[in-house]
Design an enzyme around this catalytic site. Structure first.
Site, PDB file in Angstrom:
ATOM      1  N   SER A 138      -4.441   3.650 -10.063  1.00 53.61           N
ATOM      2  CA  SER A 138      -3.171   3.595 -10.796  1.00 53.61           C
ATOM      3  C   SER A 138      -3.440   4.168 -12.174  1.00 53.61           C
ATOM      4  O   SER A 138      -4.579   4.101 -12.671  1.00 53.61           O
ATOM      5  CB  SER A 138      -2.708   2.141 -10.936  1.00 53.61           C
ATOM      6  OG  SER A 138      -1.735   2.027 -11.961  1.00 53.61           O
ATOM      7  N   TYR A 151      -4.141  -6.641 -13.102  1.00 54.12           N
ATOM      8  CA  TYR A 151      -3.877  -5.443 -12.294  1.00 54.12           C
ATOM      9  C   TYR A 151      -4.676  -4.248 -12.820  1.00 54.12           C
ATOM     10  O   TYR A 151      -5.320  -3.531 -12.046  1.00 54.12           O
ATOM     11  CB  TYR A 151      -2.368  -5.146 -12.306  1.00 54.12           C
ATOM     12  CG  TYR A 151      -1.978  -3.976 -11.447  1.00 54.12           C
ATOM     13  CD1 TYR A 151      -1.978  -4.078 -10.062  1.00 54.12           C
ATOM     14  CD2 TYR A 151      -1.618  -2.759 -12.012  1.00 54.12           C
ATOM     15  CE1 TYR A 151      -1.625  -2.997  -9.265  1.00 54.12           C
ATOM     16  CE2 TYR A 151      -1.265  -1.675 -11.230  1.00 54.12           C
ATOM     17  CZ  TYR A 151      -1.271  -1.797  -9.852  1.00 54.12           C
ATOM     18  OH  TYR A 151      -0.929  -0.721  -9.063  1.00 54.12           O
TER      19      TYR A 151
HETATM   20  N1  NAD Z   1       4.417   1.394  -6.479  1.00 57.85           N
HETATM   21  C1  NAD Z   1       3.830   1.741  -7.618  1.00 57.85           C
HETATM   22  O1  NAD Z   1       4.484   1.940  -8.655  1.00 57.85           O
HETATM   23  C2  NAD Z   1       2.353   1.933  -7.672  1.00 57.85           C
HETATM   24  C3  NAD Z   1       1.813   2.617  -8.780  1.00 57.85           C
HETATM   25  C4  NAD Z   1       0.427   2.793  -8.853  1.00 57.85           C
HETATM   26  C5  NAD Z   1      -0.375   2.323  -7.831  1.00 57.85           C
HETATM   27  N2  NAD Z   1       0.186   1.677  -6.768  1.00 57.85           N
HETATM   28  C6  NAD Z   1      -0.724   1.185  -5.742  1.00 57.85           C
HETATM   29  O2  NAD Z   1      -0.368   1.740  -4.494  1.00 57.85           O
HETATM   30  C7  NAD Z   1      -0.714   0.822  -3.452  1.00 57.85           C
HETATM   31  C8  NAD Z   1       0.485   0.591  -2.556  1.00 57.85           C
HETATM   32  O3  NAD Z   1       1.550   0.122  -3.346  1.00 57.85           O
HETATM   33  P1  NAD Z   1       3.052   0.052  -2.797  1.00 57.85           P
HETATM   34  O4  NAD Z   1       3.900   0.251  -3.994  1.00 57.85           O
HETATM   35  O5  NAD Z   1       3.241   0.931  -1.616  1.00 57.85           O
HETATM   36  O6  NAD Z   1       3.099  -1.510  -2.379  1.00 57.85           O
HETATM   37  P2  NAD Z   1       3.907  -2.307  -1.230  1.00 57.85           P
HETATM   38  O7  NAD Z   1       3.944  -3.718  -1.676  1.00 57.85           O
HETATM   39  O8  NAD Z   1       5.194  -1.621  -0.922  1.00 57.85           O
HETATM   40  O9  NAD Z   1       2.922  -2.174   0.008  1.00 57.85           O
HETATM   41  C9  NAD Z   1       1.640  -2.751  -0.016  1.00 57.85           C
HETATM   42  C10 NAD Z   1       1.283  -3.181   1.378  1.00 57.85           C
HETATM   43  O10 NAD Z   1      -0.023  -3.781   1.321  1.00 57.85           O
HETATM   44  C11 NAD Z   1      -0.015  -4.927   2.145  1.00 57.85           C
HETATM   45  N3  NAD Z   1      -1.009  -5.893   1.699  1.00 57.85           N
HETATM   46  C12 NAD Z   1      -0.951  -6.674   0.588  1.00 57.85           C
HETATM   47  N4  NAD Z   1      -2.014  -7.497   0.547  1.00 57.85           N
HETATM   48  C13 NAD Z   1      -2.761  -7.211   1.637  1.00 57.85           C
HETATM   49  C14 NAD Z   1      -3.964  -7.747   2.162  1.00 57.85           C
HETATM   50  N5  NAD Z   1      -4.607  -8.759   1.537  1.00 57.85           N
HETATM   51  N6  NAD Z   1      -4.456  -7.233   3.313  1.00 57.85           N
HETATM   52  C15 NAD Z   1      -3.800  -6.247   3.960  1.00 57.85           C
HETATM   53  N7  NAD Z   1      -2.644  -5.716   3.534  1.00 57.85           N
HETATM   54  C16 NAD Z   1      -2.124  -6.197   2.374  1.00 57.85           C
HETATM   55  C17 NAD Z   1       1.380  -5.511   2.004  1.00 57.85           C
HETATM   56  O11 NAD Z   1       1.707  -6.350   3.106  1.00 57.85           O
HETATM   57  C18 NAD Z   1       2.250  -4.256   1.923  1.00 57.85           C
HETATM   58  O12 NAD Z   1       2.737  -3.875   3.195  1.00 57.85           O
HETATM   59  C19 NAD Z   1      -1.220  -0.456  -4.154  1.00 57.85           C
HETATM   60  O13 NAD Z   1      -2.635  -0.429  -4.181  1.00 57.85           O
HETATM   61  C20 NAD Z   1      -0.666  -0.318  -5.561  1.00 57.85           C
HETATM   62  O14 NAD Z   1      -1.448  -0.988  -6.507  1.00 57.85           O
HETATM   63  C21 NAD Z   1       1.529   1.467  -6.658  1.00 57.85           C
END
Ligand code: NAD
Length: 254
Positions: A138, A151
């Protein structure tokens, strides 16, 4: 270009948001996709959508923070060419407002979860001879963001793990990179706005959109496109790097 035909890919957190978009695109490009998810129903829904589009995928209910469960699941899957460490959770708080319980939870999912998948996946990737690892970091790894103590810590660890792994397994033909998105519009974002800013949802959504100089959040499909490139043979010269996907957030926010 960018074909993943004949490749086997593990994608964690493929039941939602960015992981779902990566799963759908990798399957479209010919990979057999293995989704490792805490939410088995959501993973199965992604599989159903992939199959409806003519692709191949399997869902595994598994908590990435549980090493025994991860090792068992990777054992069932067998040979892999690509590992995408995407599963992650959000948390809002400063150092003195983050409880030990919350700190540990973020660490266990975001940091230990990625380690567990590396631990279980690297032996299989070595056998592939041209393994690829992609970690979801991120912009919080490299930019101070208000109220994101735990985070940011977890994503800084992802940034450092990427370098360590890229170095240690270069001789095994494994490449390792990370993507650092700014705000991407996924259920992750909607979820933490609802949880932390009840009653001010529209205002906070607008503010988060404008925090990217381009004036909007990213789309999961835009992250998936970069993920596809980095995991394809066309990116064979790229390892040990982080790629911001940030609408100008890091360098143009002044
Ligand atoms: N959305 C954003 O703005 C953003 C920005 C930077 C980084 N990210 C990173 O991208 C990645 C995905 O984010 P997203 O926005 O798609 O999130 P999201 O919440 O839409 O999806 C995340 C998925 O991970 C699964 N998950 C959570 N804990 C888990 C565990 N212990 N074991 C297995 N699965 C698990 C959840 O069930 C969910 O389906 C994350 O690592 C997040 O930190 C997101």
């Amino acid at each position: 270009m960018f074909s993943l035909k004949g490749k086997s890919a593990i994608i964690t957190g493929g039941g939602s948001g960015i992981g779902k978009a990566i799963s759908m695109l990798f399957a479209k490009q010919g990979a057999k996709v293995h989704i490792i998810e805490l939410n088995a129903d959501a993973a199965q829904q992604t599989v159903t959508e992939i199959e409806a589009a003519g692709g191949a995928a399997v869902a595994y209910g598994c908590d990435v923070s549980n090493q025994e469960a991860v090792v068992n699941t990777f054992g069932q899957i067998g040979e892999i060419d690509i590992l995408v460490n995407n599963a992650g959770i959000a948390h809002i708080g400063k150092a003195d407002t983050t409880s030990e319980e919350d700190f540990t939870k973020v660490f266990n999912v975001n940091v230990k979860g990625a380690y567990n998948c590396l631990y279980a996946g690297i032996p299989a990737l070595k056998k592939s001879g041209s393994g690829v690892i992609l970690n979801m970091a991120s912009i919080a790894a490299v930019v101070g963001i208000t109220d994101r103590f735990a985070y940011s810590m977890s994503k800084g660890a992802i940034f450092a793990m990427t370098l360590s792994v890229a170095r240690d397994y270069m001789a095994d033909g494994i490449r390792c990179n990370s993507i650092s998105p700014a705000r991407v519009h996924t259920p992750f974002v909607d979820g933490f706005i609802a949880k932390n800013y009840a009653g001010q949802e529209a205002e906070v959504f607008e503010k988060l959109s404008k925090s990217q100089p381009v004036g909007r959040m990213g789309k999961p499909e835009e992250v998936a496109s970069l993920a596809l490139y980095l995991c394809s043979e066309e990116a064979g010269f790229i390892t040990g790097n982080d790629y911001p996907l940030d609408g100008g957030f890091i360098k143009l926010n002044n």
